[in-house]
Write an enzyme that holds these catalytic residues in place. Sequence first.
Site, PDB file in Angstrom:
ATOM      1  N   ASN A 222       0.847  -1.193   0.000  1.00 35.43           N
ATOM      2  CA  ASN A 222       0.000   0.000   0.000  1.00 35.43           C
ATOM      3  C   ASN A 222       0.888   1.251   0.000  1.00 35.43           C
ATOM      4  OD1 ASN A 222      -1.924   1.935   0.302  1.00 35.43           O
ATOM      5  ND2 ASN A 222      -2.953   0.987   2.043  1.00 35.43           N
ATOM      6  N   PHE A 223       0.870   1.971  -1.096  1.00 31.28           N
ATOM      7  CA  PHE A 223       1.713   3.170  -1.220  1.00 31.28           C
ATOM      8  C   PHE A 223       1.159   4.332  -0.391  1.00 31.28           C
ATOM      9  CE2 PHE A 223       4.353   2.502  -5.344  1.00 31.28           C
ATOM     10  CZ  PHE A 223       4.372   1.120  -5.178  1.00 31.28           C
ATOM     11  N   LYS A 224      -0.110   4.225   0.023  1.00 31.10           N
ATOM     12  CA  LYS A 224      -0.785   5.283   0.804  1.00 31.10           C
ATOM     13  C   LYS A 224      -0.485   6.645   0.170  1.00 31.10           C
ATOM     14  CE  LYS A 224      -1.291   2.476   4.894  1.00 31.10           C
ATOM     15  NZ  LYS A 224      -1.477   2.371   6.328  1.00 31.10           N
TER      16      LYS A 224
ATOM     17  N   ILE B  55      -2.087  -0.314  12.818  1.00 31.70           N
ATOM     18  CA  ILE B  55      -1.601   0.176  11.521  1.00 31.70           C
ATOM     19  C   ILE B  55      -0.501   1.227  11.728  1.00 31.70           C
ATOM     20  CG2 ILE B  55      -2.242   1.519   9.470  1.00 31.70           C
ATOM     21  CD1 ILE B  55      -4.949   0.108   9.496  1.00 31.70           C
TER      22      ILE B  55
ATOM     23  N   GLU C  50      -7.591  -5.879   9.267  1.00 31.94           N
ATOM     24  CA  GLU C  50      -6.524  -5.020   9.803  1.00 31.94           C
ATOM     25  C   GLU C  50      -7.028  -4.287  11.039  1.00 31.94           C
ATOM     26  OE1 GLU C  50      -3.734  -3.580   6.270  1.00 31.94           O
ATOM     27  OE2 GLU C  50      -5.420  -2.247   6.581  1.00 31.94           O
TER      28      GLU C  50
ATOM     29  N   ALA D 185       2.474  -1.495   4.381  1.00 33.37           N
ATOM     30  CA  ALA D 185       2.897  -0.152   3.950  1.00 33.37           C
ATOM     31  C   ALA D 185       4.211   0.240   4.633  1.00 33.37           C
ATOM     32  CB  ALA D 185       1.802   0.864   4.232  1.00 33.37           C
ATOM     33  N   SER D 186       4.125   0.703   5.897  1.00 31.45           N
ATOM     34  CA  SER D 186       5.290   1.323   6.535  1.00 31.45           C
ATOM     35  C   SER D 186       6.499   0.399   6.644  1.00 31.45           C
ATOM     36  CB  SER D 186       4.915   1.876   7.922  1.00 31.45           C
ATOM     37  OG  SER D 186       4.343   0.865   8.715  1.00 31.45           O
TER      38      SER D 186
ATOM     39  N   GLY E  25       1.289  -3.288  10.932  1.00 32.47           N
ATOM     40  CA  GLY E  25       2.543  -3.460  11.678  1.00 32.47           C
ATOM     41  C   GLY E  25       3.427  -4.585  11.180  1.00 32.47           C
TER      42      GLY E  25
ATOM     43  N   HIS F 157     -10.567   1.076   3.054  1.00 31.04           N
ATOM     44  CA  HIS F 157      -9.400   0.973   3.935  1.00 31.04           C
ATOM     45  C   HIS F 157      -9.710   1.724   5.235  1.00 31.04           C
ATOM     46  CE1 HIS F 157      -5.375   1.661   5.545  1.00 31.04           C
ATOM     47  NE2 HIS F 157      -5.032   0.576   4.875  1.00 31.04           N
TER      48      HIS F 157
END
Length: 228
Positions: free
Chosen positions: A11-13, A150, A145, A206-207, A185, A95
Amino acid sequence: MKVSTPILFINFKTYEQATGQKAVLLAKAAEEASKEVGVSVALVVQAVDLRLVANSVSLPVFAQHIDPVNYGSNTGHILPEAIKEAGAVGTVLSHAENKQDNEFIEAAIVRAREQDFAVMVCAEDLERAKQIAGMQNKPDFIAVEPPELIGGDVSVSTARPEFITDSVSAIKEISPEIDVITGAGVKSKADARKAVELGTVGLFVASGIIKAADSKQAIIGLLNGLKK
Ligand code: G3P
């Protein structure tokens, strides 16, 4: 469009490191990692970057959101036809950072199917996962999720394993054809392996990738954890 599993959705968010030309660099790193490990990766990019990313790599590219609108007077909305024309093969819906009600989700799934999109709907809790699984038009994937995990340091597969197993059993009981994904996470090969052991077919991350010192290596670690 069917995507093969196991699969890592990135996920590039709206991260700076995943916007515009930097989105292309991340997409290319993901493509190399997917080829090296032999596990599927799908890229979930901002609407404005879809065409650029889809033209740069051969991985499946998903929208982060669509609106259930048609051609016409819908200022500011994301038109499914436009997303398809830009190169998307699927979409994420609802999301946790862009949550929608069930009526919206059902209408958006119908519009997504008209474009032959693969569909992943996100669920923030078990109740919502069951509601989505029971919808008349079903998504291909439900991503479970817990919102509080997150972007954090503790993986859902470590902090809330029962949430994953309960979601998998509840979803499979209602709609066995829906595949379950998890995220929040998730950072390491061990997190990924555990998520698979708990019954999922993939991850939504993502992160752990985008903020990593070496995003490609982070992707490779996660893909090795997913590999059968
Ligand atoms: O869409 C995936 C996402 O919500 C999980 O984010 O940063 O915890 O991997 P992150």
